[in-house]
Each structure stands twice: as structure tokens, then as C-alpha cells.
Design an enzyme around this catalytic site. Structure first.
Site, mmCIF file in Angstrom:
data_model
loop_
_atom_site.group_PDB
_atom_site.id
_atom_site.type_symbol
_atom_site.label_atom_id
_atom_site.label_comp_id
_atom_site.label_asym_id
_atom_site.label_seq_id
_atom_site.Cartn_x
_atom_site.Cartn_y
_atom_site.Cartn_z
ATOM 1 N N ARG A 15 0.602 -1.139 0.237
ATOM 2 C CA ARG A 15 -0.319 -0.043 -0.282
ATOM 3 C C ARG A 15 0.479 1.682 -0.429
ATOM 4 O O ARG A 15 0.205 2.594 -0.267
ATOM 5 C CB ARG A 15 -0.877 -0.340 1.185
ATOM 6 C CG ARG A 15 -2.230 -0.458 0.848
ATOM 7 C CD ARG A 15 -2.325 -1.567 0.707
ATOM 8 N NE ARG A 15 -3.286 -2.183 0.164
ATOM 9 C CZ ARG A 15 -3.590 -3.764 0.804
ATOM 10 N NH1 ARG A 15 -3.376 -4.744 1.108
ATOM 11 N NH2 ARG A 15 -5.119 -3.999 0.012
ATOM 12 N N LYS A 65 14.109 -6.791 4.508
ATOM 13 C CA LYS A 65 14.956 -5.699 5.783
ATOM 14 C C LYS A 65 16.482 -5.672 6.180
ATOM 15 O O LYS A 65 17.057 -4.985 6.243
ATOM 16 C CB LYS A 65 13.503 -5.931 6.699
ATOM 17 C CG LYS A 65 12.699 -4.935 5.785
ATOM 18 C CD LYS A 65 11.706 -4.959 7.033
ATOM 19 C CE LYS A 65 10.326 -4.300 6.474
ATOM 20 N NZ LYS A 65 9.291 -4.094 7.990
ATOM 21 N N ASP A 102 9.754 1.736 11.438
ATOM 22 C CA ASP A 102 8.754 1.199 11.465
ATOM 23 C C ASP A 102 8.319 1.985 14.199
ATOM 24 O O ASP A 102 7.334 1.542 14.078
ATOM 25 C CB ASP A 102 8.886 -0.152 12.394
ATOM 26 C CG ASP A 102 8.438 -0.691 10.822
ATOM 27 O OD1 ASP A 102 8.078 0.227 10.146
ATOM 28 O OD2 ASP A 102 9.252 -2.004 10.032
HETATM 29 P P1 NAP Z 1 7.462 -12.829 12.011
HETATM 30 O O1 NAP Z 1 9.103 -11.579 12.498
HETATM 31 O O2 NAP Z 1 6.871 -13.668 10.933
HETATM 32 O O3 NAP Z 1 6.957 -13.030 13.063
HETATM 33 C C1 NAP Z 1 5.751 -13.685 13.771
HETATM 34 C C2 NAP Z 1 5.137 -13.596 14.798
HETATM 35 O O4 NAP Z 1 4.122 -13.674 14.917
HETATM 36 C C3 NAP Z 1 6.851 -14.735 16.156
HETATM 37 O O5 NAP Z 1 6.941 -13.745 16.511
HETATM 38 C C4 NAP Z 1 5.432 -15.848 15.633
HETATM 39 O O6 NAP Z 1 6.450 -16.499 16.970
HETATM 40 C C5 NAP Z 1 3.978 -15.275 16.239
HETATM 41 N N1 NAP Z 1 3.801 -16.872 15.660
HETATM 42 C C6 NAP Z 1 3.061 -16.864 14.200
HETATM 43 N N2 NAP Z 1 2.357 -18.028 13.879
HETATM 44 C C7 NAP Z 1 2.092 -18.006 15.668
HETATM 45 C C8 NAP Z 1 0.935 -18.907 16.443
HETATM 46 N N3 NAP Z 1 0.493 -20.185 15.022
HETATM 47 N N4 NAP Z 1 1.264 -18.837 17.384
HETATM 48 C C9 NAP Z 1 1.692 -17.946 18.456
HETATM 49 N N5 NAP Z 1 2.280 -17.506 17.213
HETATM 50 C C10 NAP Z 1 2.444 -17.450 16.270
HETATM 51 O O7 NAP Z 1 6.644 -11.859 11.858
HETATM 52 P P2 NAP Z 1 6.865 -9.647 11.209
HETATM 53 O O8 NAP Z 1 7.143 -8.713 10.385
HETATM 54 O O9 NAP Z 1 7.436 -9.778 13.122
HETATM 55 O O10 NAP Z 1 4.972 -9.342 11.323
HETATM 56 C C11 NAP Z 1 4.103 -9.142 12.761
HETATM 57 C C12 NAP Z 1 2.867 -9.457 12.081
HETATM 58 O O11 NAP Z 1 2.801 -7.801 11.870
HETATM 59 C C13 NAP Z 1 1.727 -9.591 10.752
HETATM 60 O O12 NAP Z 1 0.303 -9.423 10.879
HETATM 61 C C14 NAP Z 1 2.637 -8.149 10.358
HETATM 62 O O13 NAP Z 1 1.794 -8.208 8.375
HETATM 63 C C15 NAP Z 1 2.122 -7.330 10.787
HETATM 64 N N6 NAP Z 1 3.362 -6.246 10.156
HETATM 65 C C16 NAP Z 1 2.044 -5.137 11.001
HETATM 66 C C17 NAP Z 1 3.582 -3.400 9.948
HETATM 67 C C18 NAP Z 1 2.675 -2.052 10.779
HETATM 68 O O14 NAP Z 1 3.031 -1.299 9.912
HETATM 69 N N7 NAP Z 1 1.499 -1.891 10.633
HETATM 70 C C19 NAP Z 1 4.467 -3.802 10.220
HETATM 71 C C20 NAP Z 1 5.151 -5.016 10.150
HETATM 72 C C21 NAP Z 1 4.671 -6.111 10.222
HETATM 73 P P3 NAP Z 1 7.281 -17.373 16.799
HETATM 74 O O15 NAP Z 1 8.646 -17.030 17.043
HETATM 75 O O16 NAP Z 1 7.034 -18.508 17.913
HETATM 76 O O17 NAP Z 1 7.387 -18.272 15.704
#
Ligand code: NAP
Length: 279
Positions: A15, A65, A102
Site C-alpha cells: 500500500r 529488510k 517502524d
Molecule cells: P515474523 O517476523 O514472521 O514474526 C511472527 C510472530 O508471530 C512471531 O513472534 C511468531 O512466533 C508469532 N506467531 C506466528 N504464528 C503463531 C502462532 N500460531 N501462535 C503464536 N505465535 C505465532 O513477522 P513480523 O514481520 O514480525 O510481522 C508480524 C505481523 O505484524 C504481521 O501480521 C505483519 O503484517 C504485521 N506488521 C504490521 C506492520 C504495520 O505497519 N502495522 C509492520 C510490520 C508488520 P514464533 O517466534 O514462535 O514463530
């Protein structure tokens, strides 16, 4: 004419062009902001070619990143701390600077949504669920904002423990099954896991034990109203969605490339909300 980009792989879903092109239009700036799909094996060449490319800089998204962090010529202290880069700026000397916006984006949205006195009003600890890439930015942002007690809970406890070093003396890793006991002392609960995101299971957590003054933030923005936020609102708690973080993180990049600090307005937000709505 100044040009900027968002680079990722895939990139069609981003976006960011909507956000930056909205600001270019509002301010009558003759510039462009483009989507660039660059595969991981071509990213190092992309970074090397950047100084002579005519781009003033751009945003970096998944999966680049960490590579951008390694390949940037210079890093801001915040990017250095977080270990990931989401914003690149090509300097007049051709040096490519890597920043991470961020963290301030998350905090700016909290401040705008809850009012600047939210740390005092909500009281208690800040509880961060998740320890992935986004959680690193959230923990650094919260520590920079002066929060005194940040508890980190993650499915994989070793990853939560690794995040503690980002906010020494302030952050602490806690086991997932301790959550029900932690909620009564929580002022702000933040979901940074992918639970609640479209295509993922919801975050199953009974918010009943949270104090009435607590706020709940979810950084997932697709859908905008996650089951967690719906549960918080149903309990009468302040709820902060993930879209604002996305909008606010874009501000410093636009300012650096196009020379003007834009505002995150209701009009901009409504445009992105309309775009997020399923067809
Ligand atoms: P990431 O690095 O892949 O981390 C994912 C996290 O979710 C880890 O802590 C993982 O735990 C946990 N997780 C995944 N499946 C799970 C489950 N079934 N049960 C419990 N914990 C679970 O992803 P990320 O880049 O940090 O992004 C995470 C979210 O934030 C995404 O939805 C993304 O779209 C959103 N986000 C939003 C923004 C914004 O600007 N609003 C910016 C960045 C990201 P483990 O360590 O145990 O695998």
C-alpha cells in the site's frame, strides 16, 4: 523530478505507493513513487546500483529488510539497534543510509490515538506478544518512549529472550502460560504476532482480567478490525489498530526524499481503508 520506490518480493500487495502518491498529489510535488519487485538473489546488485539510479531513496519490505541492513553504507542508530532497515536515503555524496521508521511509526500512532499522556493514564506494564521482526521495532519504540517495564511473551521463548537485549533493564521475557497472571498488571497490550491476520488463526486470549484503564494495540492491519481489537472494544477498552503504524512509518521517508514532512490525515486513512476492503 524526484523519484522514490518500495522494493520487495512480491510487491504487488504493498500500500506504500497509495500513501506516497497521495502526499505527492496533496502537496503538488512533481515526483514519483514506484513498486519494484526485486528477487533476493538480485538485491545486492540493486543496492550497489542505487547511488547512480536517480532515486532519492525508498522503502524496503519483506524479504529484504535484513539484507538492506547489511548492505547500507551507513545506518541510523535506531536501525543499528533494531537490526533491520525499512527506509533508504541516497545522500548527496552517493552514500546509502539505512533507517528503521517502524519504531517511531508505531509510537506516533499510539500517541495520536490515545493522547500523549497514555503511558501515565494506562499505568502498569506494557505486554508485547510476539518476538519477530515487527516486535523488535515495537520494543525499541516503547523503550525510546520511556516505558519502564516491557514484558515480552512469545510462542518460541528463546526469541523473546533474545529481544530483551534491545531494552536492557526495562524488558523481560515471560512464558506464554503466565499470560492470565500478567493481564491484571498490564496497561498496554500489544499484539505483534501474525495471529488475527487474514488467513491466520485469531489470537485466543481472554481480555477479562485486563484493568478497565488498559489499552490494546494490534499491529496487524489486514483485517483492520482483528478479533483481538473487537474483544477489547466489547470490553470498553481503548483499541488501536495497525494501519496507523503503516501510515506513520512512511512520514520520515517522504520528508527525506521529497523535502516536506506530510501529515497522516483522516482522508489518507480513508483511502487506504477503502483499498483494504475485500472486493
Ligand atoms: P515474523 O517476523 O514472521 O514474526 C511472527 C510472530 O508471530 C512471531 O513472534 C511468531 O512466533 C508469532 N506467531 C506466528 N504464528 C503463531 C502462532 N500460531 N501462535 C503464536 N505465535 C505465532 O513477522 P513480523 O514481520 O514480525 O510481522 C508480524 C505481523 O505484524 C504481521 O501480521 C505483519 O503484517 C504485521 N506488521 C504490521 C506492520 C504495520 O505497519 N502495522 C509492520 C510490520 C508488520 P514464533 O517466534 O514462535 O514463530
Amino acid at each position: 523530478m524526484k523519484r522514490a520506490f518500495v522494493v520487495g518480493h512480491p510487491i504487488a500487495h504493498s500500500r506504500s505507493p497509495l500513501i506516497h502518491n497521495h502526499w505527492l498529489g496533496v502537496h503538488g510535488i512533481a515526483g514519483s513513487y514506484e513498486r519494484l519487485d526485486v528477487a533476493p538473489d538480485a538485491f545486492a546488485d540493486f543496492m550497489r546500483a542505487l547511488p547512480g539510479s536517480g532515486y532519492a531513496g525508498g522503502n524496503v519490505t519483506i524479504p529484504h529488510k535484513e539484507a538492506a541492513f547489511r548492505l547500507a553504507d551507513v545506518l541510523t542508530p535506531r536501525a543499528e539497534r533494531i537490526g533491520a532497515v525499512n527506509t533508504l536515503v541516497v545522500g548527496p555524496d552517493g552514500q546509502v543510509q539505512g533507517d528503521n521508521t517502524d519504531a517511531p511509526g508505531f509510537i506516533a500512532h499510539l500517541d495520536q490515538s490515545l493522547g500523549a499522556d497514555w503511558p501515565e493514564r494506562t499505568g502498569g506494564s506494557t505486554l508485547v506478544l510476539g518476538a519477530g521482526g515487527a516486535a523488535r521495532a515495537v520494543v525499541v519504540g516503547l523503550a525510546e518512549r520511556g516505558l519502564g517495564r516491557i514484558l515480552i511473551v512469545n510462542r518460541t521463548p528463546e526469541r523473546a529472550a533474545a529481544l530483551v537485549a534491545l531494552a536492557p533493564g526495562v524488558a523481560r521475557a515471560v512464558a506464554w502460560d503466565a499470560l492470565p497472571d500478567l493481564l491484571p498488571g498490564t496497561g498496554l497490550l500489544v499484539n505483534t504476532t501474525s495471529l488475527g491476520m487474514a488467513g491466520h488463526p485469531p489470537l485466543a486470549l481472554d481480555l477479562g482480567p485486563l484493568p478497565g484503564r488498559a489499552a490494546v494495540a494490534d499491529i496487524v492491519y489486514a483485517p483492520l478490525e482483528t478479533p483481538l481489537l473487537a474483544a477489547a472494544r466489547a470490553r470498553g477498552l481503548a483499541a488501536v489498530d495497525g494501519l496507523g503504524m503503516l501510515l506513520h512509518q512512511a512520514v520520515p521517508g517522504f520528508a527525506a526524499w521529497f523535502g516536506l514532512r506530510p501529515a497522516v490525515t483522516e482522508d489518507l486513512r480513508a483511502r487506504i481503508v477503502a483499498d483494504l476492503r475485500p472486493a
